[in-house]
Design a protein around this motif. Structure first.
Motif, short mmCIF file in Angstrom:
data_model
loop_
_atom_site.label_atom_id
_atom_site.label_comp_id
_atom_site.label_asym_id
_atom_site.label_seq_id
_atom_site.Cartn_x
_atom_site.Cartn_y
_atom_site.Cartn_z
N UNK A 1 -5.37 -40.37 -10.85
CA UNK A 1 -5.53 -41.31 -11.97
C UNK A 1 -4.19 -41.65 -12.59
N UNK A 2 -3.37 -40.62 -12.86
CA UNK A 2 -2.03 -40.86 -13.44
C UNK A 2 -1.16 -41.66 -12.47
N UNK A 3 -1.28 -41.35 -11.19
CA UNK A 3 -0.49 -42.08 -10.18
C UNK A 3 -0.90 -43.54 -10.13
N UNK A 4 -2.20 -43.82 -10.22
CA UNK A 4 -2.68 -45.20 -10.22
C UNK A 4 -2.13 -45.96 -11.42
N UNK A 5 -2.17 -45.34 -12.60
CA UNK A 5 -1.63 -45.99 -13.81
C UNK A 5 -0.15 -46.32 -13.65
N UNK A 6 0.63 -45.32 -13.21
CA UNK A 6 2.06 -45.53 -13.03
C UNK A 6 2.37 -46.58 -11.99
N UNK A 7 1.63 -46.55 -10.88
CA UNK A 7 1.84 -47.50 -9.79
C UNK A 7 1.56 -48.92 -10.24
N UNK B 1 5.66 -51.91 -21.15
CA UNK B 1 5.30 -51.44 -19.82
C UNK B 1 6.18 -50.27 -19.40
N UNK B 2 7.49 -50.41 -19.60
CA UNK B 2 8.42 -49.34 -19.22
C UNK B 2 8.16 -48.07 -20.03
N UNK B 3 7.90 -48.23 -21.32
CA UNK B 3 7.62 -47.08 -22.18
C UNK B 3 6.36 -46.35 -21.74
N UNK B 4 5.31 -47.13 -21.44
CA UNK B 4 4.06 -46.53 -21.01
C UNK B 4 4.22 -45.87 -19.64
N UNK B 5 4.99 -46.53 -18.75
CA UNK B 5 5.25 -45.96 -17.43
C UNK B 5 5.99 -44.64 -17.55
N UNK B 6 6.96 -44.58 -18.47
CA UNK B 6 7.70 -43.33 -18.69
C UNK B 6 6.77 -42.21 -19.16
N UNK B 7 5.83 -42.56 -20.05
CA UNK B 7 4.86 -41.57 -20.54
C UNK B 7 3.96 -41.08 -19.40
N UNK B 8 3.53 -42.01 -18.54
CA UNK B 8 2.67 -41.64 -17.41
C UNK B 8 3.42 -40.71 -16.47
N UNK B 9 4.67 -41.04 -16.16
CA UNK B 9 5.46 -40.21 -15.25
C UNK B 9 5.70 -38.82 -15.85
N UNK B 10 6.00 -38.77 -17.16
CA UNK B 10 6.18 -37.49 -17.84
C UNK B 10 4.90 -36.66 -17.78
N UNK B 11 3.75 -37.29 -18.05
CA UNK B 11 2.46 -36.60 -17.99
C UNK B 11 2.18 -36.12 -16.57
N UNK B 12 2.56 -36.94 -15.59
CA UNK B 12 2.37 -36.59 -14.17
C UNK B 12 3.12 -35.31 -13.82
N UNK B 13 4.40 -35.24 -14.19
CA UNK B 13 5.18 -34.06 -13.87
C UNK B 13 4.75 -32.84 -14.68
N UNK B 14 4.31 -33.05 -15.90
CA UNK B 14 3.76 -31.94 -16.69
C UNK B 14 2.50 -31.39 -16.02
N UNK B 15 1.66 -32.30 -15.51
CA UNK B 15 0.44 -31.88 -14.82
C UNK B 15 0.77 -31.09 -13.56
#
Length: 198
Positions: free
Chosen positions: A134-140, A174-188
């Motif tokens: 799910x996080x990967x889909x959002x970031x992609x 978009x960039x801000x939200x993408x950064x949050x998604x990537x951060x959440x991804x690595x935290x996960x």
């Protein structure tokens, strides 16, 4: 003869954004081809193809960047004028279909590399690993959206038009939200004790 009509700007090899996109595409294609050659040399061509296509599907499904889908989306954008965000949706279904077929017909192939083992682990355990999908889909989709916006800007006149319509604000959002998604991804990944090799 039926022709596809598109109001999207044509590729311009003099435009810096388009040139960067082309270089990125060629680099990704070269990496994929080199990986296929290496795996084919290590095992055989058939196994090499299977591992390469599974590894590609890992980057499509399990990373919050659009590099895997970009290999397909970019040439389709150039040839047919279809937005990369639309192609990415189709690419996701193709990647899912590949994994369904491979799990049913060639499951041992997943055991050959770290990436394919990790892919199988994510796919076979919906909780908690599908949250990675799910996080990967959002970031992609965010990165593809950004890529489409950059491809649409081909001339200074169009840049002015985009700036007038809040282009800068949309990109920052978009960039801000993408950064949050990537951060959440690595935290996960960290919370699940999944460590990607350097």
């Amino acid at each position: 003869m039926l022709r596809l009509k598109s109001n999207l700007p044509k590729f311009n090899h003099h435009h810096i954004t388009h040139k960067e996109s082309l270089l990125k595409f060629l680099a990704l294609l070269a990496v994929l081809a080199a990986y296929f050659v290496y795996i084919s040399w290590k095992y055989n061509a058939s196994t090499g193809f299977g591992v390469t296509i599974l590894s590609w599907s890992f980057f499509v499904l399990c990373t919050p960047i659009a590099d895997g889908g970009f290999i397909i989306a970019f040439p389709i954008r150039l040839l047919f004028g279809v937005k990369m965000s639309i192609t990415q949706v189709v690419t996701w279904f193709v990647a899912i279909g590949i994994n369904v077929v491979m799990l049913m017909t060639a499951a041992p192939t997943y055991e050959l590399t770290f990436l394919t083992k990790l892919l199988k682990q994510i796919l076979m355990q919906p909780y908690p690993y599908w949250s990675i999908l799910i996080l990967s889909a959002l970031g992609t989709f965010l990165s593809i959206y950004f890529g489409d916006e950059m491809m649409d800007v081909t001339a200074h006149k169009e840049r002015v038009k985009y700036h007038r319509h809040g282009f800068k604000h949309r990109i920052i959002l978009v960039l801000g939200f993408a950064a949050l998604v990537i951060l959440a991804y690595y935290q996960l990944l960290s919370s699940l004790n999944i460590n990607l090799p350097a």
